[in-house]
Design an enzyme around this catalytic site. Structure first.
Site, PDB file in Angstrom:
ATOM      1  N   HIS A  25       0.836  -1.201   0.000  1.00 61.96           N
ATOM      2  CA  HIS A  25       0.000   0.000   0.000  1.00 61.96           C
ATOM      3  C   HIS A  25       0.876   1.259   0.000  1.00 61.96           C
ATOM      4  O   HIS A  25       1.615   1.497   0.958  1.00 61.96           O
ATOM      5  CB  HIS A  25      -0.879  -0.051   1.259  1.00 61.96           C
ATOM      6  CG  HIS A  25      -1.827   1.079   1.397  1.00 61.96           C
ATOM      7  ND1 HIS A  25      -1.794   1.952   2.448  1.00 61.96           N
ATOM      8  CD2 HIS A  25      -2.859   1.473   0.605  1.00 61.96           C
ATOM      9  CE1 HIS A  25      -2.771   2.836   2.324  1.00 61.96           C
ATOM     10  NE2 HIS A  25      -3.433   2.575   1.213  1.00 61.96           N
ATOM     11  N   GLU A  52       1.466  -0.682  -5.167  1.00 62.42           N
ATOM     12  CA  GLU A  52       0.442   0.299  -5.523  1.00 62.42           C
ATOM     13  C   GLU A  52       0.985   1.719  -5.669  1.00 62.42           C
ATOM     14  O   GLU A  52       1.504   2.279  -4.711  1.00 62.42           O
ATOM     15  CB  GLU A  52      -0.629   0.350  -4.415  1.00 62.42           C
ATOM     16  CG  GLU A  52      -1.688   1.375  -4.731  1.00 62.42           C
ATOM     17  CD  GLU A  52      -2.441   1.934  -3.522  1.00 62.42           C
ATOM     18  OE1 GLU A  52      -1.833   2.153  -2.467  1.00 62.42           O
ATOM     19  OE2 GLU A  52      -3.640   2.162  -3.665  1.00 62.42           O
ATOM     20  N   HIS A  67      -0.613  10.506  -3.203  1.00 64.34           N
ATOM     21  CA  HIS A  67      -1.920  10.029  -2.762  1.00 64.34           C
ATOM     22  C   HIS A  67      -3.015  11.071  -2.939  1.00 64.34           C
ATOM     23  O   HIS A  67      -4.156  10.744  -3.249  1.00 64.34           O
ATOM     24  CB  HIS A  67      -1.858   9.604  -1.293  1.00 64.34           C
ATOM     25  CG  HIS A  67      -3.177   9.122  -0.770  1.00 64.34           C
ATOM     26  ND1 HIS A  67      -4.061   9.955  -0.116  1.00 64.34           N
ATOM     27  CD2 HIS A  67      -3.772   7.910  -0.834  1.00 64.34           C
ATOM     28  CE1 HIS A  67      -5.138   9.260   0.206  1.00 64.34           C
ATOM     29  NE2 HIS A  67      -4.987   8.013  -0.210  1.00 64.34           N
TER      30      HIS A  67
END
Ligand code: CA
Length: 308
Positions: A25, A52, A67
């Protein structure tokens, strides 16, 4: 087709479907600042199945790995470009060229959660981590795959397509063209594409005719992630609808722990279930049992995950 062959295909498909995947992640983000080449490299060394990157566009239409659609939570943008914030007080990635973004350094989120304050390690605002482009990310993963003889996959998330559209940008088109250019094309290639936006996934299928497996991320309505009604998605009919355009769902672990949502129901809709997010400090016994039933897990610290 004879009966034995049909049985063999069934066994093969079942075996493939049952392989649990671990997704790093935001890279191995428990150990290094999220979405940096260092965090991705460390994740690769931990031998996860997928890594990711979250993707947004720059002013000059280059997908970069961050993000948020704004930059101040994880970079020093406010020091380097103090005057470039919008009237809401935020610095948006789409307002900066890649050349400008490369001047920034990445730092940890000041406060990831009440239990985890990372500001003391990698001396905050002194370390020289950079914002990578999507291309740099792919070349890193593919290069490491070659040098270590592995086939670790990529799991890109197309962020905020509606916001990009309002800013006259087509993030889906730009990202998908890079994915294709780097050889990801088919159902069995080492890739999933994820998004919170059903329209984006449907478009990938209908307009871009993709064969790449797609994952519908499901948020909690209270987060205001998009105009989508996620509560409606988390129903028998909702999951059936998703199965018409996606191969799986990325679902919040807390939603899965809510008794009104049955894992079997999702699986009955023929969808893979990838849960987010595993963190060592929330790895309870109850959660360990839950992890075991999933097809995949997003994890900040993949080496501490005991559910494989
Ligand atoms: Ca993500």
């Amino acid at each position: 087709m004879n009966q034995i062959l049909i049985s063999l295909i069934f066994i093969f498909n079942t075996a493939c479907a049952s392989k649990k995947i671990i997704i790093a992640h935001r890279g191995a983000s428990a150990y290094l600042p999220e979405h940096t080449l260092e965090a991705y490299s460390y994740a690769h060394a931990l031998r996860v199945d997928f890594i990711e990157p979250d993707l947004v566009l720059t002013k000059d239409n280059i997908p970069i790995c961050v993000h948020d659609i704004h930059l101040e939570s994880t970079t020093n943008v406010e020091e380097i470009f103090p005057k470039r914030k919008r009237s809401d007080g935020r610095w948006y990635a789409v307002d900066f060229t890649l050349k400008e973004i490369k001047k920034l350094s990445v730092h940890e989120r000041e406060k990831k959660s009440k239990k985890r304050v990372f500001s003391q390690r990698f001396p905050q605002r002194k370390s020289n981590f950079k914002v990578p482009t999507f291309v740099e990310f792919i070349e890193l993963v593919q290069g490491l795959n070659e040098s270590t003889n592995q086939t670790i996959g990529i799991y890109p998330e197309i962020k905020a397509p509606e916001f990009h559209q309002k800013n006259k940008k087509d993030i889906t088109k730009v990202v998908y063209s890079i994915i294709k250019k780097y050889g990801y094309e088919n159902k069995n290639d080492e890739i999933f594409i994820q998004s919170f936006f059903p329209k984006t996934l449907k478009r990938l299928k209908a307009e871009f005719k993709t064969r790449i497996p797609l994952v519908q991320l499901i948020a909690d309505d209270s987060w205001g992630e998009s105009t989508t009604n996620y509560s409606n998605m988390m129903t028998r009919g909702g999951f059936k609808d998703i199965s018409n355009y996606a191969d799986g769902v990325g679902i919040w672990l807390t939603h899965l722990e809510n008794k009104s949502l049955s894992l079997e129901e999702i699986k009955n809709a023929n969808l893979l279930v990838h849960g987010y997010t595993h963190r060592p400090e929330t790895q309870t016994k109850k959660r360990l049992n839950l992890y075991k039933k999933l097809d995949g897990i997003f994890s900040d610290a993949p080496d501490t995950l005991e559910a494989k």
